[in-house]
Design a protein around this motif. Structure first.
Motif, mmCIF file in Angstrom:
data_model
loop_
_atom_site.group_PDB
_atom_site.id
_atom_site.type_symbol
_atom_site.label_atom_id
_atom_site.label_comp_id
_atom_site.label_asym_id
_atom_site.label_seq_id
_atom_site.Cartn_x
_atom_site.Cartn_y
_atom_site.Cartn_z
ATOM 1 N N HIS A 280 0.835 -1.203 0.000
ATOM 2 C CA HIS A 280 0.000 0.000 0.000
ATOM 3 C C HIS A 280 0.871 1.255 0.000
ATOM 4 N N ALA A 281 1.886 1.288 0.858
ATOM 5 C CA ALA A 281 2.769 2.453 0.920
ATOM 6 C C ALA A 281 3.531 2.636 -0.380
ATOM 7 N N ALA A 282 4.012 1.540 -0.949
ATOM 8 C CA ALA A 282 4.785 1.630 -2.189
ATOM 9 C C ALA A 282 3.925 2.118 -3.354
ATOM 10 N N GLU A 283 2.692 1.649 -3.423
ATOM 11 C CA GLU A 283 1.818 2.096 -4.509
ATOM 12 C C GLU A 283 1.433 3.560 -4.333
ATOM 13 N N ARG A 284 1.258 3.994 -3.108
ATOM 14 C CA ARG A 284 0.994 5.420 -2.861
ATOM 15 C C ARG A 284 2.203 6.259 -3.284
ATOM 16 N N LEU A 285 3.396 5.768 -2.940
ATOM 17 C CA LEU A 285 4.621 6.454 -3.350
ATOM 18 C C LEU A 285 4.741 6.486 -4.867
ATOM 19 N N ARG A 286 4.470 5.356 -5.506
ATOM 20 C CA ARG A 286 4.538 5.286 -6.971
ATOM 21 C C ARG A 286 3.591 6.313 -7.615
ATOM 22 N N ASN A 287 2.375 6.355 -7.134
ATOM 23 C CA ASN A 287 1.398 7.277 -7.715
ATOM 24 C C ASN A 287 1.811 8.733 -7.533
ATOM 25 N N GLY A 288 2.482 9.018 -6.429
ATOM 26 C CA GLY A 288 2.914 10.384 -6.187
ATOM 27 C C GLY A 288 4.134 10.800 -6.985
ATOM 28 N N LEU A 289 4.939 9.825 -7.405
ATOM 29 C CA LEU A 289 6.189 10.133 -8.112
ATOM 30 C C LEU A 289 6.116 9.920 -9.619
ATOM 31 N N LYS A 290 5.034 9.323 -10.100
ATOM 32 C CA LYS A 290 5.021 8.853 -11.494
ATOM 33 C C LYS A 290 5.096 9.974 -12.529
ATOM 34 N N GLY A 291 4.815 11.202 -12.141
ATOM 35 C CA GLY A 291 4.883 12.277 -13.123
ATOM 36 C C GLY A 291 6.213 12.992 -13.176
ATOM 37 N N LEU A 292 7.188 12.560 -12.380
ATOM 38 C CA LEU A 292 8.462 13.272 -12.320
ATOM 39 C C LEU A 292 9.353 12.862 -13.482
ATOM 40 N N SER A 293 9.684 13.830 -14.323
ATOM 41 C CA SER A 293 10.435 13.571 -15.546
ATOM 42 C C SER A 293 11.847 13.089 -15.226
ATOM 43 N N GLY A 294 12.248 11.997 -15.904
ATOM 44 C CA GLY A 294 13.598 11.480 -15.724
ATOM 45 C C GLY A 294 13.756 10.565 -14.543
ATOM 46 N N LEU A 295 12.648 10.229 -13.862
ATOM 47 C CA LEU A 295 12.698 9.312 -12.718
ATOM 48 C C LEU A 295 11.995 8.011 -13.103
#
Length: 425
Positions: A280-295
C-alpha cells in the motif's frame, strides 16, 4: 514551509525522524517471556537423538513455515548466511566447482560459495527488475558450473521459469536467496520455493524477524536431511543416524534458539498484513512520483508480486539535466533519509579484485582446484555497474513505518526537488 530548497537555505519538508519499522508487539513479548520462564532456551543436541531436531518451539515454527510456504521441509538456522552455507554444502558441491551468482546482492550470497572452496562466477542482472539475468547466466556456464544462486532482490522473484529451464538443460542445481522477498509470489507460488532449495532471512530489518535467523525451504527429502546435518554437527551424527554419504558432512552450530522461534511463530502470523501495508505504501509512493520527468520507478515482473524491501528507482541525467548525486543531496537536505546511490557490485570488492580469501596466497583461485581463470574485472556486469555509476537511487522502505501522511511527505520532498531542478544544474 519555504518553497526554497533546503539545500539552498530553505526549510525541510520533513523536519523529524520518521518512525522506524517495527514488526514486534506484545504477542512476541509474551511468547519470549513464556520461553524464558520455562528455562528451556534451547533443546538441540549435537548427536543422533530426538533432540537433534531442536526443542518444541523450533519444531513448531518449522511446521508453521512448512504450512505457510506450502513446502515439504522448513529448517530454521541462526542466520541466513548460515542458511546459504548449509544449502550449498547440501547440494554436494566440490572444491573448484563453479556457482553462478548475481553481483547485485549482499556479500554472503557469494562468500557462502567460497566457504566450500567453490568459485563464484558473476552473471549480470536484468535492467528492469535487477534480478539475475537468465541470458547472462547461460553465457557464464562452463564445464565446471554446478549450480545457480538466484537472488530474488528487493522484494520480487527472478525469472524462475527461464532459470529452471536453463538449469534442467545443463543439469544444474538452483538455490534461491529470497532473503528480501518473503511472501511475494511468482505465478501463484511463493518466491523462494521454485528451486531445489530456497529460503528467507529473519534479520532485524526484514519484513518479519527474530533479530537474526533464517528459514531454509525445500521439497527434497535428502537435501533437507543434509541441511539439518550441516546445521547441527553433522560429523558427530552421521554414523549413528546411518548416513553414508559423507560429502560436506562438516557440521556447525547453525541452530536457532527457542526464544527466537517463539518470536518467529508470532511474526509469521503477521507476514501477510505487513506485506499488505508495505505494498500500500509503495503504490501510494509510486502514484505520487510517477509524473516526475527522468525518474524511472520500479517494474514488477509479469505474473509476480513485489513486497518492496527496497523501492528501486533510476535517474536519467540526460532528462533531468542534474546528476543523481546532486539530486540525492537535495533530497537528503529535505529530510528524505534512507535513500542510497549505490547497491552492491560484489565482483568489485577487494576479495575478488585481488583474489585473496583463505590465507594470503590467493586460495582457492591460485590452487589446483580452480580449473580456469575466472574474470572479475570491471565490465563483466555492465548493467549492475552502470546502475551504481550513473542511475541508481534506492529508497529503503525496510527501515521505516509508512503511514499515508509520511508517504505523502516523502512525495512532497521529491516534487519540491524536481520543481527546482533548474537551480541544481
Amino acid at each position: 514551509m519555504s518553497d526554497t530548497l533546503a539545500l539552498l537555505g530553505g526549510s525541510k519538508v520533513i523536519n523529524f525522524e520518521l518512525n522506524r519499522y517495527n514488526s514486534l508487539g506484545p504477542e512476541e513479548v509474551e511468547a519470549a517471556k513464556k520461553v524464558v520462564e520455562s528455562g528451556n532456551l534451547s533443546q538441540f543436541l549435537g548427536c543422533w537423538d530426538p533432540d537433534f531436531y531442536g526443542g518444541p518451539k523450533v519444531q513448531e515454527f518449522e511446521m508453521n513455515c512448512r504450512e505457510y510456504f506450502n513446502v515439504k521441509h522448513a529448517i530454521t538456522v541462526n542466520s541466513w548466511t548460515s542458511g546459504l552455507i548449509a544449502a550449498i554444502g547440501a547440494i554436494g558441491i566440490e572444491p573448484g566447482d563453479e556457482i553462478i551468482v548475481s553481483p547485485w546482492t549482499m556479500s554472503a550470497s557469494a562468500t557462502a560459495i567460497l566457504h566450500w572452496n567453490a568459485i563464484p562466477v558473476f552473471a549480470d542482472i536484468e535492467p528492469n527488475t535487477y534480478c539475475i539475468d537468465p541470458v547472462s547466466i547461460e553465457k557464464n556456464i562452463s564445464p565446471y558450473t554446478k549450480a545457480i544462486m538466484v537472488v530474488d532482490i528487493f522484494g520480487q522473484s527472478a525469472n524462475m521459469e527461464e532459470i529452471n529451464r536453463i538449469a534442467k538443460k545443463h543439469n544444474l542445481k538452483v538455490i534461491n536467496d529470497t532473503a528480501q522477498s518473503p511472501g511475494s509470489l511468482y505465478k501463484g507460488k511463493y518466491t523462494g520455493t521454485l528451486g531445489d532449495i530456497g529460503g528467507y532471512s529473519l534479520n532485524y530489518h526484514k519484513h518479519i524477524h527474530t533479530g537474526e535467523g533464517g528459514i531454509l525451504v525445500t521439497n527434497d527429502d535428502e537435501l533437507a536431511e543434509r541441511m539439518q546435518l550441516i546445521r547441527n554437527h553433522a560429523e558427530a551424527v552421521v554414523k549413528d543416524k546411518g548416513v553414508t554419504n559423507l560429502t560436506n558432512m562438516v557440521g556447525y552450530n547453525f541452530r536457532l534458539g527457542e526464544i527466537e522461534c517463539a518470536i518467529g511463530i508470532e511474526q509469521l502470523k503477521k507476514l501477510d498484513s505487513k506485506i499488505k501495508s508495505r505494498i500500500h505504501a509503495a503504490e501510494r509512493l509510486r502514484n505520487g512520483l510517477k509524473g516526475l520527468s527522468g525518474l524511472k520507478l520500479p517494474e514488477i515482473r509479469s505474473g509476480a508480486t513485489h513486497v518492496y524491501y527496497i523501492f528501486p528507482m533510476e535517474i536519467d541525467e540526460k532528462v533531468t539535466g542534474v546528476s543523481k548525486n546532486r539530486i540525492y543531496e537535495a533530497l537528503v537536505a529535505e529530510g528524505v533519509s534512507d535513500i542510497s546511490l549505490q547497491y552492491a557490485n560484489l565482483h568489485l570488492l577487494p576479495m575478488y579484485q585481488k583474489k585473496i580469501a583463505y590465507g594470503s596466497k590467493g586460495f582457492p583461485w591460485t590452487s589446483d582446484i580452480c580449473k580456469r581463470e575466472v574474470d572479475y574485472s570491471k565490465g563483466i556486469c555492465p548493467v549492475a555497474e552502470g546502475l551504481n555509476d550513473s542511475t541508481y537511487l534506492g529508497y529503503e522502505m525496510c527501515v521505516r513505518e509508512f503511514p499515508d501522511e509520511h508517504v505523502d511527505l516523502v512525495i512532497r520532498a521529491f516534487q519540491k526537488v524536481w520543481n527546482h531542478l533548474n537551480l541544481l544544474k
